[in-house]
Write a protein that holds these residues in place. Structure first.
Motif, PDB file in Angstrom:
ATOM      1  N   CYS A  96      20.266  36.199 117.931  1.00 21.06           N
ATOM      2  CA  CYS A  96      18.813  36.398 118.051  1.00 21.06           C
ATOM      3  C   CYS A  96      18.104  35.116 118.479  1.00 21.06           C
ATOM      4  O   CYS A  96      17.180  35.132 119.293  1.00 21.06           O
ATOM      5  CB  CYS A  96      18.236  36.868 116.711  1.00 21.06           C
ATOM      6  SG  CYS A  96      18.450  38.627 116.390  1.00 21.06           S
ATOM      7  N   SER A  97      18.534  33.982 117.907  1.00 19.54           N
ATOM      8  CA  SER A  97      17.872  32.698 118.165  1.00 19.54           C
ATOM      9  C   SER A  97      18.473  31.946 119.342  1.00 19.54           C
ATOM     10  O   SER A  97      18.089  30.809 119.608  1.00 19.54           O
ATOM     11  CB  SER A  97      17.956  31.828 116.911  1.00 19.54           C
ATOM     12  OG  SER A  97      19.308  31.548 116.581  1.00 19.54           O
ATOM     13  N   HIS A  98      19.450  32.570 120.022  1.00 15.24           N
ATOM     14  CA  HIS A  98      20.112  31.988 121.194  1.00 15.24           C
ATOM     15  C   HIS A  98      20.973  30.770 120.858  1.00 15.24           C
ATOM     16  O   HIS A  98      21.346  30.010 121.763  1.00 15.24           O
ATOM     17  CB  HIS A  98      19.085  31.615 122.276  1.00 15.24           C
ATOM     18  CG  HIS A  98      18.275  32.778 122.775  1.00 15.24           C
ATOM     19  ND1 HIS A  98      18.800  33.759 123.588  1.00 15.24           N
ATOM     20  CD2 HIS A  98      16.978  33.125 122.539  1.00 15.24           C
ATOM     21  CE1 HIS A  98      17.854  34.651 123.863  1.00 15.24           C
ATOM     22  NE2 HIS A  98      16.747  34.290 123.231  1.00 15.24           N
ATOM     23  N   ARG A  99      21.295  30.573 119.587  1.00 13.03           N
ATOM     24  CA  ARG A  99      22.267  29.528 119.242  1.00 13.03           C
ATOM     25  C   ARG A  99      23.666  29.951 119.677  1.00 13.03           C
ATOM     26  O   ARG A  99      24.546  29.114 119.863  1.00 13.03           O
ATOM     27  CB  ARG A  99      22.232  29.239 117.737  1.00 13.03           C
ATOM     28  CG  ARG A  99      21.028  28.430 117.284  1.00 13.03           C
ATOM     29  CD  ARG A  99      21.192  27.955 115.868  1.00 13.03           C
ATOM     30  NE  ARG A  99      21.203  29.054 114.920  1.00 13.03           N
ATOM     31  CZ  ARG A  99      20.117  29.550 114.340  1.00 13.03           C
ATOM     32  NH1 ARG A  99      18.927  29.037 114.618  1.00 13.03           N
ATOM     33  NH2 ARG A  99      20.192  30.538 113.482  1.00 13.03           N
ATOM     34  N   ALA A 100      23.864  31.261 119.810  1.00 14.77           N
ATOM     35  CA  ALA A 100      25.108  31.803 120.355  1.00 14.77           C
ATOM     36  C   ALA A 100      24.747  32.819 121.424  1.00 14.77           C
ATOM     37  O   ALA A 100      23.819  33.621 121.230  1.00 14.77           O
ATOM     38  CB  ALA A 100      25.947  32.448 119.260  1.00 14.77           C
ATOM     39  N   GLU A 101      25.475  32.782 122.526  1.00 12.84           N
ATOM     40  CA  GLU A 101      25.183  33.725 123.603  1.00 12.84           C
ATOM     41  C   GLU A 101      25.613  35.132 123.229  1.00 12.84           C
ATOM     42  O   GLU A 101      24.900  36.102 123.499  1.00 12.84           O
ATOM     43  CB  GLU A 101      25.884  33.278 124.885  1.00 12.84           C
ATOM     44  CG  GLU A 101      25.602  34.195 126.060  1.00 12.84           C
ATOM     45  CD  GLU A 101      26.315  33.775 127.338  1.00 12.84           C
ATOM     46  OE1 GLU A 101      26.249  34.542 128.322  1.00 12.84           O
ATOM     47  OE2 GLU A 101      26.933  32.698 127.349  1.00 12.84           O
ATOM     48  N   ILE A 102      26.786  35.241 122.611  1.00 20.49           N
ATOM     49  CA  ILE A 102      27.292  36.538 122.182  1.00 20.49           C
ATOM     50  C   ILE A 102      27.858  36.418 120.770  1.00 20.49           C
ATOM     51  O   ILE A 102      28.125  35.319 120.276  1.00 20.49           O
ATOM     52  CB  ILE A 102      28.393  37.079 123.125  1.00 20.49           C
ATOM     53  CG1 ILE A 102      29.588  36.116 123.164  1.00 20.49           C
ATOM     54  CG2 ILE A 102      27.839  37.338 124.509  1.00 20.49           C
ATOM     55  CD1 ILE A 102      30.793  36.662 123.909  1.00 20.49           C
ATOM     56  N   GLY A 103      28.028  37.564 120.128  1.00 21.12           N
ATOM     57  CA  GLY A 103      28.668  37.609 118.817  1.00 21.12           C
ATOM     58  C   GLY A 103      29.794  38.626 118.831  1.00 21.12           C
ATOM     59  O   GLY A 103      29.668  39.690 119.447  1.00 21.12           O
ATOM     60  N   VAL A 104      30.905  38.296 118.197  1.00 24.44           N
ATOM     61  CA  VAL A 104      32.043  39.211 118.095  1.00 24.44           C
ATOM     62  C   VAL A 104      32.195  39.597 116.637  1.00 24.44           C
ATOM     63  O   VAL A 104      32.234  38.729 115.755  1.00 24.44           O
ATOM     64  CB  VAL A 104      33.347  38.545 118.601  1.00 24.44           C
ATOM     65  CG1 VAL A 104      34.519  39.517 118.486  1.00 24.44           C
ATOM     66  CG2 VAL A 104      33.184  38.081 120.041  1.00 24.44           C
ATOM     67  N   LEU A 105      32.261  40.900 116.373  1.00 20.33           N
ATOM     68  CA  LEU A 105      32.234  41.341 114.987  1.00 20.33           C
ATOM     69  C   LEU A 105      33.026  42.623 114.780  1.00 20.33           C
ATOM     70  O   LEU A 105      33.401  43.318 115.721  1.00 20.33           O
ATOM     71  CB  LEU A 105      30.786  41.523 114.511  1.00 20.33           C
ATOM     72  CG  LEU A 105      29.815  42.285 115.427  1.00 20.33           C
ATOM     73  CD1 LEU A 105      30.001  43.774 115.286  1.00 20.33           C
ATOM     74  CD2 LEU A 105      28.387  41.893 115.122  1.00 20.33           C
ATOM     75  N   ILE A 106      33.252  42.894 113.517  1.00 18.10           N
ATOM     76  CA  ILE A 106      33.915  44.125 113.073  1.00 18.10           C
ATOM     77  C   ILE A 106      32.920  44.928 112.250  1.00 18.10           C
ATOM     78  O   ILE A 106      32.227  44.377 111.397  1.00 18.10           O
ATOM     79  CB  ILE A 106      35.144  43.810 112.203  1.00 18.10           C
ATOM     80  CG1 ILE A 106      36.271  43.190 113.043  1.00 18.10           C
ATOM     81  CG2 ILE A 106      35.648  45.052 111.486  1.00 18.10           C
ATOM     82  CD1 ILE A 106      37.051  44.161 113.882  1.00 18.10           C
ATOM     83  N   MET A 107      32.836  46.218 112.486  1.00 14.89           N
ATOM     84  CA  MET A 107      32.017  47.064 111.620  1.00 14.89           C
ATOM     85  C   MET A 107      32.839  48.294 111.211  1.00 14.89           C
ATOM     86  O   MET A 107      33.666  48.786 111.979  1.00 14.89           O
ATOM     87  CB  MET A 107      30.720  47.497 112.319  1.00 14.89           C
ATOM     88  CG  MET A 107      30.900  48.428 113.498  1.00 14.89           C
ATOM     89  SD  MET A 107      29.297  49.078 114.085  1.00 14.89           S
ATOM     90  CE  MET A 107      28.575  47.609 114.801  1.00 14.89           C
TER      91      MET A 107
END
Length: 306
Positions: A136-147
């Motif tokens: 959200c804050s652009h500290r990371a371009e993308i996020g990889v996650l498990i749901m």
């Protein structure tokens, strides 16, 4: 106060002489003296004491020099950045990820591939909510996650409300990970059932979106087991290696191609009630870079069935 005056102070302090400093700066001694006099008048204090042997810093001058050197250093870095910008474009990429070893290994491969370029790469391993905040804050371009599949709908609503786009990669069963101190490590089959876990403690992440606590509670595991709670992948690894505890994670195809860990084995959890999905998120307000898509492509390639 001008930056050239700061440079003059630093050079005089280095040379110990107005005459030597003027030659080094390609200035006349009178012009250099006038520059320092103007600066001393502005700050209202003497920076140098003139002596028969040359010049020396006053007490104020010593303090001024400390600040001046820090200021001038930042100025030089900014000037170097401006002069080199466009000549050597920097390749940037940042990803926030939950506690997945294969994602870390692929990131290192990407770093190695572009090691001869000017790069600024960052890998943030953190909880689900921290991933959301970082993207959200652009500290990371993308996020990889498990749901988990049971939490997918509400999770997607949360992501949408934060201006994030979710992209699924792979649906997969859960896994049971154990170290050599657990008898299941030597099992001659790839999967285990819930009843085979009864006598062992479970080690879990604090991240409630990654420890599958709601699913475990529904399956009567969460409450009946001794629990060990950890906050990072390193501690999880140490617990699994040195105890007979097990953990619940995603059983992705990555671990059929990439060694999970030394002395740790991932076994499929044979229970249809527990399934998860691997995916990634991006910020709708910012286009996804080619570097990010290359990294996602590496993950997708690794997840393809053997």
């Amino acid at each position: 106060m001008r930056l050239d005056q700061i440079e003059h102070v630093i050079k005089i302090a280095e040379c110990g002489s107005f005459n030597k400093a003027a030659k080094s700066l390609y200035l006349s001694q009178s012009n250099l003296s006038q520059s320092i006099k103007s600066l001393e008048n502005e700050v209202g204090k003497s920076i140098f004491n003139r002596t028969a042997k040359g010049v020396e810093l006053t007490d104020f001058g010593c303090e001024f020099l400390n600040h001046a050197m820090a200021t001038y250093s930042q100025f030089r870095l900014t000037r170097e950045f401006c002069s080199s910008y466009g000549k050597y474009p920097t390749v940037t990429f940042s990803v926030a990820c939950q506690y997945m070893r294969f994602a870390h290994l692929l990131f290192m491969q990407l770093c190695e591939k572009y090691s001869k370029h000017h790069t600024e790469f960052s890998f943030l391993e953190c909880s689900f909510l921290e991933i959301v905040n970082n993207v959200c804050s652009h500290r990371a371009e993308i996020g990889v996650l498990i749901m988990s599949q049971s939490q997918k709908k509400i999770t997607q609503q949360l992501l949408k409300s934060r201006g994030l786009s979710y992209h699924p990669i792979l649906a997969c069963p859960a896994s049971v990970t154990v170290g050599k101190n657990n008898p299941l490590y030597s099992l001659d089959r790839p999967g285990v059932t819930l009843d085979m876990l009864d006598e062992f403690p479970i080690v879990m992440y604090q991240d409630t979106n990654f420890n599958f606590s709601s699913e475990l509670e529904d399956m009567k595991i969460y409450k009946r087991k001794n629990r060990i709670i950890v906050s990072d992948r390193s501690t999880m690894h140490e617990v699994l290696v040195n105890t007979d505890a097990y953990s619940i994670a995603a059983y992705t195809n990555a671990y059929k191609k990439v060694e999970y860990y030394d002395s740790i084995r991932a076994l499929e959890l044979l229970d249809d009630r527990f399934s998860v999905e691997l995916g990634w998120i991006s910020n709708l307000s910012h286009p996804v870079s080619e570097m990010a898509m290359e990294y996602i492509g590496m993950i997708e390639d690794l997840q393809k069935s053997i």
